[in-house]
Design an enzyme around this catalytic site. Structure first.
Site, PDB file in Angstrom:
ATOM      1  N   GLY A  46       0.076   5.064  -7.040  1.00  0.00           N
ATOM      2  CA  GLY A  46       0.938   3.796  -7.089  1.00  0.00           C
ATOM      3  C   GLY A  46       1.391   3.385  -5.771  1.00  0.00           C
ATOM      4  O   GLY A  46       1.635   4.331  -4.762  1.00  0.00           O
ATOM      5  N   GLN A  51       6.575  -0.849   0.335  1.00  0.00           N
ATOM      6  CA  GLN A  51       6.164   0.236   1.034  1.00  0.00           C
ATOM      7  C   GLN A  51       5.544   0.177   2.286  1.00  0.00           C
ATOM      8  O   GLN A  51       5.413   1.060   3.222  1.00  0.00           O
ATOM      9  CB  GLN A  51       5.581   1.750   0.217  1.00  0.00           C
ATOM     10  CG  GLN A  51       6.485   2.053  -0.985  1.00  0.00           C
ATOM     11  CD  GLN A  51       5.483   3.081  -1.755  1.00  0.00           C
ATOM     12  OE1 GLN A  51       5.255   2.585  -2.508  1.00  0.00           O
ATOM     13  NE2 GLN A  51       5.537   4.388  -1.482  1.00  0.00           N
ATOM     14  N   CYS A  91       6.178  10.732  -3.926  1.00  0.00           N
ATOM     15  CA  CYS A  91       6.017   9.250  -3.366  1.00  0.00           C
ATOM     16  C   CYS A  91       5.200   9.132  -1.839  1.00  0.00           C
ATOM     17  O   CYS A  91       5.650   9.980  -1.239  1.00  0.00           O
ATOM     18  CB  CYS A  91       7.578   8.797  -3.183  1.00  0.00           C
ATOM     19  SG  CYS A  91       7.496   7.174  -2.650  1.00  0.00           S
ATOM     20  N   LEU A  92       4.669   8.302  -1.444  1.00  0.00           N
ATOM     21  CA  LEU A  92       3.896   8.000  -0.299  1.00  0.00           C
ATOM     22  C   LEU A  92       5.000   7.979   0.650  1.00  0.00           C
ATOM     23  O   LEU A  92       4.497   8.068   1.727  1.00  0.00           O
ATOM     24  CB  LEU A  92       2.831   6.880  -0.509  1.00  0.00           C
ATOM     25  CG  LEU A  92       1.665   7.243  -1.491  1.00  0.00           C
ATOM     26  CD1 LEU A  92       0.562   6.115  -1.575  1.00  0.00           C
ATOM     27  CD2 LEU A  92       0.811   8.713  -0.972  1.00  0.00           C
ATOM     28  N   HIS A 133       8.684   3.758 -11.436  1.00  0.00           N
ATOM     29  CA  HIS A 133       8.759   4.314  -9.928  1.00  0.00           C
ATOM     30  C   HIS A 133       8.387   3.255  -9.163  1.00  0.00           C
ATOM     31  O   HIS A 133       9.453   2.955  -8.024  1.00  0.00           O
ATOM     32  CB  HIS A 133       8.108   5.552  -9.792  1.00  0.00           C
ATOM     33  CG  HIS A 133       8.148   6.244  -8.526  1.00  0.00           C
ATOM     34  ND1 HIS A 133       8.088   7.533  -8.091  1.00  0.00           N
ATOM     35  CD2 HIS A 133       7.475   5.386  -7.234  1.00  0.00           C
ATOM     36  CE1 HIS A 133       8.329   7.686  -6.739  1.00  0.00           C
ATOM     37  NE2 HIS A 133       7.699   6.557  -6.046  1.00  0.00           N
ATOM     38  N   GLU A 134       7.220   2.574  -9.221  1.00  0.00           N
ATOM     39  CA  GLU A 134       6.806   1.431  -8.270  1.00  0.00           C
ATOM     40  C   GLU A 134       8.079   0.302  -8.370  1.00  0.00           C
ATOM     41  O   GLU A 134       8.365  -0.486  -7.445  1.00  0.00           O
ATOM     42  CB  GLU A 134       5.638   1.164  -8.528  1.00  0.00           C
ATOM     43  CG  GLU A 134       4.498   2.107  -8.546  1.00  0.00           C
ATOM     44  CD  GLU A 134       4.535   2.927  -7.132  1.00  0.00           C
ATOM     45  OE1 GLU A 134       4.861   2.433  -6.022  1.00  0.00           O
ATOM     46  OE2 GLU A 134       4.166   4.099  -7.358  1.00  0.00           O
ATOM     47  N   HIS A 137      10.808   0.519  -6.249  1.00  0.00           N
ATOM     48  CA  HIS A 137      10.803   0.215  -4.812  1.00  0.00           C
ATOM     49  C   HIS A 137      11.218  -1.346  -4.618  1.00  0.00           C
ATOM     50  O   HIS A 137      11.543  -1.571  -3.580  1.00  0.00           O
ATOM     51  CB  HIS A 137       9.276   0.524  -4.333  1.00  0.00           C
ATOM     52  CG  HIS A 137       9.020   1.903  -4.096  1.00  0.00           C
ATOM     53  ND1 HIS A 137       9.462   2.843  -2.822  1.00  0.00           N
ATOM     54  CD2 HIS A 137       8.043   2.730  -4.611  1.00  0.00           C
ATOM     55  CE1 HIS A 137       9.073   3.990  -3.079  1.00  0.00           C
ATOM     56  NE2 HIS A 137       8.129   4.157  -4.081  1.00  0.00           N
TER      57      HIS A 137
HETATM   58 NI    NI Z   1       7.029   5.567  -4.426  1.00  0.00          NI
END
Ligand code: NI
Length: 168
Positions: A46, A51, A91-92, A133-134, A137
């Site tokens: 995701g 991000q 997480c990226l 989670h997304e 963000h």
């Molecule tokens: Ni993330």
């Protein structure tokens, strides 16, 4: 198509609260396609617009093992949430760290697609976790915010050190 730069914790831009998407135009479609490319390349399941330093309510995801079920949510809203789930999350924007986070197990979501068409759907398990989670963000929140101060600070110092080594 282009790969986008992913911001890393503790970059303060990750704390920005994203604004609703109002223009469903070619620029939006281009951003969605670039975000999918960036997410698959990373690889991740995701990616939220926050991000990649674009502060609009947009996220892309693909939780399938076959990596061929892209899903794009625009202006998503969680209508209801049930149950409890605890999963290891990564997480990226927090590369290399995985920690358990507790979230709802089943959610009902309303969303728009790239053309602005509204729909509702239900998600559970990893799909529900990924959406939550997304969506965090988009509100400037990261999974490390659910951890103890001690753990979060440890992750922060390790990442800051790595970033310094990269830029020197
Ligand atoms: Ni993330």
């Amino acid at each position: 198509m282009a790969l986008l730069n992913i911001l890393h914790f503790p970059d303060p831009r990750l704390r920005t609260v994203a604004k609703p998407v109002s223009e469903f135009d070619e620029n939006l479609k281009q951003l969605v396609s670039d975000m999918f490319e960036t997410m698959y390349e990373a690889p991740g399941i995701g990616l939220a617009a926050t991000q990649v330093d674009r502060h609009i309510r947009l996220l892309v995801m693909d939780v399938s093992e076959t990596r061929n079920q892209p899903r794009c949510l625009i202006n998503p809203v969680i209508l209801s949430a049930e149950g409890e789930e605890e999963m290891d999350e990564g997480c990226l924007s927090v590369p290399g760290f995985y920690e358990k986070v507790r979230r709802a197990d089943r959610i009902r979501v309303s969303t728009q697609d790239v053309d602005g068409v509204s729909s509702e759907f239900e998600a559970e398990g990893i799909e529900a976790v990924c959406i939550q989670h997304e969506m965090d963000h988009l509100d400037g929140k990261l999974f490390v915010d659910y951890l103890s101060n001690l753990k979060r600070n440890r992750i922060r110092s390790k990442l800051v050190k790595q970033q310094k080594q990269k830029s020197s």
